[in-house]
Design a protein around this motif. Sequence first.
Motif, PDB file in Angstrom:
ATOM      1  N   PRO A 104     -22.507  94.316  48.041  1.00  0.00           N
ATOM      2  CA  PRO A 104     -21.905  93.135  48.682  1.00  0.00           C
ATOM      3  C   PRO A 104     -22.201  93.062  50.187  1.00  0.00           C
ATOM      4  N   LEU A 105     -22.349  94.210  50.828  1.00  0.00           N
ATOM      5  CA  LEU A 105     -22.619  94.234  52.271  1.00  0.00           C
ATOM      6  C   LEU A 105     -24.059  93.870  52.587  1.00  0.00           C
ATOM      7  N   LEU A 106     -24.958  94.169  51.658  1.00  0.00           N
ATOM      8  CA  LEU A 106     -26.387  93.957  51.912  1.00  0.00           C
ATOM      9  C   LEU A 106     -26.742  92.487  52.072  1.00  0.00           C
ATOM     10  N   PRO A 109     -24.462  88.332  56.449  1.00  0.00           N
ATOM     11  CA  PRO A 109     -25.261  88.044  57.644  1.00  0.00           C
ATOM     12  C   PRO A 109     -25.202  89.155  58.688  1.00  0.00           C
ATOM     13  N   ASP A 110     -24.132  89.940  58.664  1.00  0.00           N
ATOM     14  CA  ASP A 110     -24.000  91.026  59.643  1.00  0.00           C
ATOM     15  C   ASP A 110     -24.448  92.374  59.082  1.00  0.00           C
ATOM     16  N   CYS A 111     -25.262  92.353  58.038  1.00  0.00           N
ATOM     17  CA  CYS A 111     -25.754  93.589  57.414  1.00  0.00           C
ATOM     18  C   CYS A 111     -26.437  94.490  58.451  1.00  0.00           C
ATOM     19  N   ASP A 112     -27.296  93.908  59.269  1.00  0.00           N
ATOM     20  CA  ASP A 112     -28.011  94.705  60.276  1.00  0.00           C
ATOM     21  C   ASP A 112     -27.049  95.392  61.236  1.00  0.00           C
ATOM     22  N   ALA A 113     -26.047  94.669  61.684  1.00  0.00           N
ATOM     23  CA  ALA A 113     -25.079  95.241  62.626  1.00  0.00           C
ATOM     24  C   ALA A 113     -24.278  96.364  61.960  1.00  0.00           C
ATOM     25  N   HIS A 142     -35.592  98.803  55.561  1.00  0.00           N
ATOM     26  CA  HIS A 142     -35.518  97.575  54.769  1.00  0.00           C
ATOM     27  C   HIS A 142     -34.262  97.535  53.892  1.00  0.00           C
ATOM     28  N   THR A 143     -33.231  98.214  54.341  1.00  0.00           N
ATOM     29  CA  THR A 143     -31.977  98.222  53.584  1.00  0.00           C
ATOM     30  C   THR A 143     -31.392  96.821  53.507  1.00  0.00           C
ATOM     31  N   CYS A 144     -31.341  96.142  54.636  1.00  0.00           N
ATOM     32  CA  CYS A 144     -30.877  94.756  54.673  1.00  0.00           C
ATOM     33  C   CYS A 144     -32.071  93.869  54.325  1.00  0.00           C
ATOM     34  N   PRO A 145     -31.916  92.960  53.383  1.00  0.00           N
ATOM     35  CA  PRO A 145     -33.074  92.181  52.939  1.00  0.00           C
ATOM     36  C   PRO A 145     -33.715  91.313  54.018  1.00  0.00           C
ATOM     37  N   THR A 146     -33.007  91.062  55.111  1.00  0.00           N
ATOM     38  CA  THR A 146     -33.584  90.235  56.164  1.00  0.00           C
ATOM     39  C   THR A 146     -34.451  91.022  57.119  1.00  0.00           C
ATOM     40  N   ARG A 147     -34.473  92.357  57.009  1.00  0.00           N
ATOM     41  CA  ARG A 147     -35.264  93.185  57.925  1.00  0.00           C
ATOM     42  C   ARG A 147     -36.727  93.092  57.593  1.00  0.00           C
TER      43      ARG A 147
END
Length: 147
Positions: A104-106, A109-113, A142-147
């Motif tokens: 759910p965290l991934l 929008p604040d996944c990177d933070a 690349h844990t967060c899909p937006t990275r």
Amino acid sequence: MTADAVAAAKWGTTQPIDDPAREKTVLASATARATKLGIDQATVQRIFKDQIAANKDVQRALYAQWQTHPATQPTHRPDLATQVRPVLDRVDSRLLTAVRQAQPLLSRPDCDALLERGKATAVQAMGLDTLHRDGLDQALAHTCPTR
């Protein structure tokens, strides 16, 4: 941190750092287990590929250090098959559980933070040196899909 044990197990042997067959097996196993756990396969593939790449890069850096500074070479060679791989298998299982819990965290929008805060906590708690901090960054790239 497992890269240190893998490197020590391979140091002074003919076993190469790169092991495409083993990597393929690890990725296939992780993907199959992800399916059973209801984890997105693409997420698991992305994360495990980063973990593998980071592990190999840390091994290469350790090899370079050991070649340059022989006094830092490992004095004990753990057995890769019976001592190191069982640890890696446990880490893989824990990683899959963590990915499942973090799903759910991934997508937030604040996944990177959130990831950066978690990394900072890990660096401090574990007292990571530059090599291992860099490895952590790569392992989670690349844990967060937006990275």
